[in-house]
Design an enzyme around this catalytic site. Structure first.
Site, PDB file in Angstrom:
ATOM      1  N   LYS A  52      10.063  -0.799   5.030  1.00  0.00           N
ATOM      2  CA  LYS A  52      10.107  -2.240   5.620  1.00  0.00           C
ATOM      3  C   LYS A  52      10.871  -3.034   5.621  1.00  0.00           C
ATOM      4  CE  LYS A  52       5.313  -1.346   5.352  1.00  0.00           C
ATOM      5  NZ  LYS A  52       3.530  -2.425   4.714  1.00  0.00           N
ATOM      6  N   GLN A  96       1.232  -5.469  -0.724  1.00  0.00           N
ATOM      7  CA  GLN A  96       1.560  -3.941  -0.275  1.00  0.00           C
ATOM      8  C   GLN A  96      -0.390  -3.895  -1.677  1.00  0.00           C
ATOM      9  OE1 GLN A  96       3.449  -2.128   1.491  1.00  0.00           O
ATOM     10  NE2 GLN A  96       1.534  -0.526   1.049  1.00  0.00           N
ATOM     11  N   ASP A 119       0.058  -9.162   7.728  1.00  0.00           N
ATOM     12  CA  ASP A 119      -1.004  -8.210   7.681  1.00  0.00           C
ATOM     13  C   ASP A 119      -1.919  -7.976   8.366  1.00  0.00           C
ATOM     14  OD1 ASP A 119       0.235  -5.942   6.687  1.00  0.00           O
ATOM     15  OD2 ASP A 119      -0.253  -6.295   4.319  1.00  0.00           O
TER      16      ASP A 119
HETATM   17  N1  GUN Z   1      -1.126  -0.383   2.372  1.00  0.00           N
HETATM   18  C1  GUN Z   1      -0.871   0.593   3.181  1.00  0.00           C
HETATM   19  N2  GUN Z   1      -0.765   0.344   4.511  1.00  0.00           N
HETATM   20  C2  GUN Z   1      -0.642  -1.009   4.379  1.00  0.00           C
HETATM   21  C3  GUN Z   1      -0.412  -2.421   4.843  1.00  0.00           C
HETATM   22  O1  GUN Z   1      -0.610  -2.033   6.337  1.00  0.00           O
HETATM   23  N3  GUN Z   1      -0.105  -3.408   4.830  1.00  0.00           N
HETATM   24  C4  GUN Z   1      -0.519  -3.499   3.308  1.00  0.00           C
HETATM   25  N4  GUN Z   1      -0.093  -4.671   3.026  1.00  0.00           N
HETATM   26  N5  GUN Z   1      -1.018  -2.507   2.438  1.00  0.00           N
HETATM   27  C5  GUN Z   1      -1.075  -1.231   2.365  1.00  0.00           C
END
Ligand code: GUN
Length: 293
Positions: A52, A96, A119
């Site tokens: 990311k 995350q 998100d």
């Molecule tokens: N863990 C797995 N997929 C995601 C996501 O799209 N966003 C976040 N914050 N955590 C994750």
């Protein structure tokens, strides 16, 4: 059988976004800024967050990474969320997941300001998605919708089975596919661990979205000829074939399923890159204040 090239589409989206960022900056605007909070050092989470951050650099965004040890308290993590909520330079941020067991994930999600929740996990943003109001759509389902659009895959009137009812993927995916939208109008069945005779559902499906996190779960004899199969699985398994010592495995037994499909996403290179491209797209919406004006 046509392979859906998520990596290629994600790169195209990134290119479009970097052009927009250059335009914003040329007009004297602020560089979009995504922050990521990473707790502990789970290998999968480290990899996702690193991707990311790297993608932010590629498109010309500013990025920040805030790390906490896995023994961080809930109060300390909430304090980080409050700081990011109140930092005028941060357009959007993510925490995350998963978080260590002693932290209430829902409490953390609800502490994020909805306008910075790129998100799309906050109940307000989920509710807005359900009600067809402008919102940040959770990145993985949003990425899948964009893949269906790019490949002109007809969804209207199709029978769709989503396997897995997670808040992040399965549940929002089932809702998006049933909406009265260009990539919706499916008749959706949401299958899960208590579903009886799953195969009877999947064999009837024109489109299958497999998001249960169990490597190679969907076998060839569970899929009808000509189906579209979207594989959301990204389980890290030990492998002697790669430098990292790990390999990503999807939820679909590709060798068996692919020959029966009209379209299928590979792992890696299918849904994964689109998740990141969608997060970046959501961050641009946040920077432009397009959702919450
Ligand atoms: N863990 C797995 N997929 C995601 C996501 O799209 N966003 C976040 N914050 N955590 C994750």
């Amino acid at each position: 059988m046509q392979l859906i090239d998520g990596k290629k589409i994600a790169l195209e989206i990134q290119d479009e976004i970097s052009v927009e960022v250059k335009q914003i900056i040329a007009k004297g605007g602020k560089q979009p800024h995504l922050a990521a909070v990473l707790v502990g050092n789970d290998g999968g989470s480290e990899t996702y967050v690193a991707s990311k951050i790297l993608t932010c650099e590629k498109v010309g965004f500013k990025s920040s990474l805030i790390r906490h040890n896995s023994d961080v308290t809930e109060a300390q993590l909430l304090e980080t969320v409050h700081q990011l909520n109140n930092d005028p330079d941060v357009d959007g941020f993510i925490v995350q997941m998963p978080l260590p067991k002693h932290i209430d994930e829902q409490k953390i999600i609800e502490a994020i300001k909805p306008e910075k929740d790129v998100d799309g996990f906050h109940p307000i943003n989920v509710g807005r998605m359900v009600l067809d109001l402008p919102t940040y759509v959770s990145a993985t389902p949003y990425g899948i919708v964009q893949l269906l659009a790019k490949y002109n895959i007809e969804t209207s009137g199709k029978t769709c089975v989503v396997i897995g009812r997670s808040h992040i993927v399965g549940s929002p995916m089932s809702i998006l596919l049933a909406k009265n939208t260009p990539q919706g109008n499916c008749t959706v069945t949401l299958c899960h661990s208590k579903t009886k005779n799953l195969k009877s559902h999947t064999l009837n499906a024109d489109i299958i979205v497999c998001a249960l996190g169990q490597p190679e779960f969907l076998k060839g004899d569970m899929v009808k000829e000509g189906a579209v199969v979207i594989d959301v699985g990204t389980t890290r398994v030990k492998s002697s074939e790669t430098k990292s010592g790990f390999k990503l495995k999807g939820d679909v037994l590709f060798e068996e399923v692919a020959p029966k499909c009209s379209y299928i996403t590979p792992v890696p290179g299918g849904v994964g890159p689109m998740t990141i491209a969608s997060l970046i797209k959501n961050t641009l919406l946040a920077a432009r204040k397009e959702i919450y004006k």
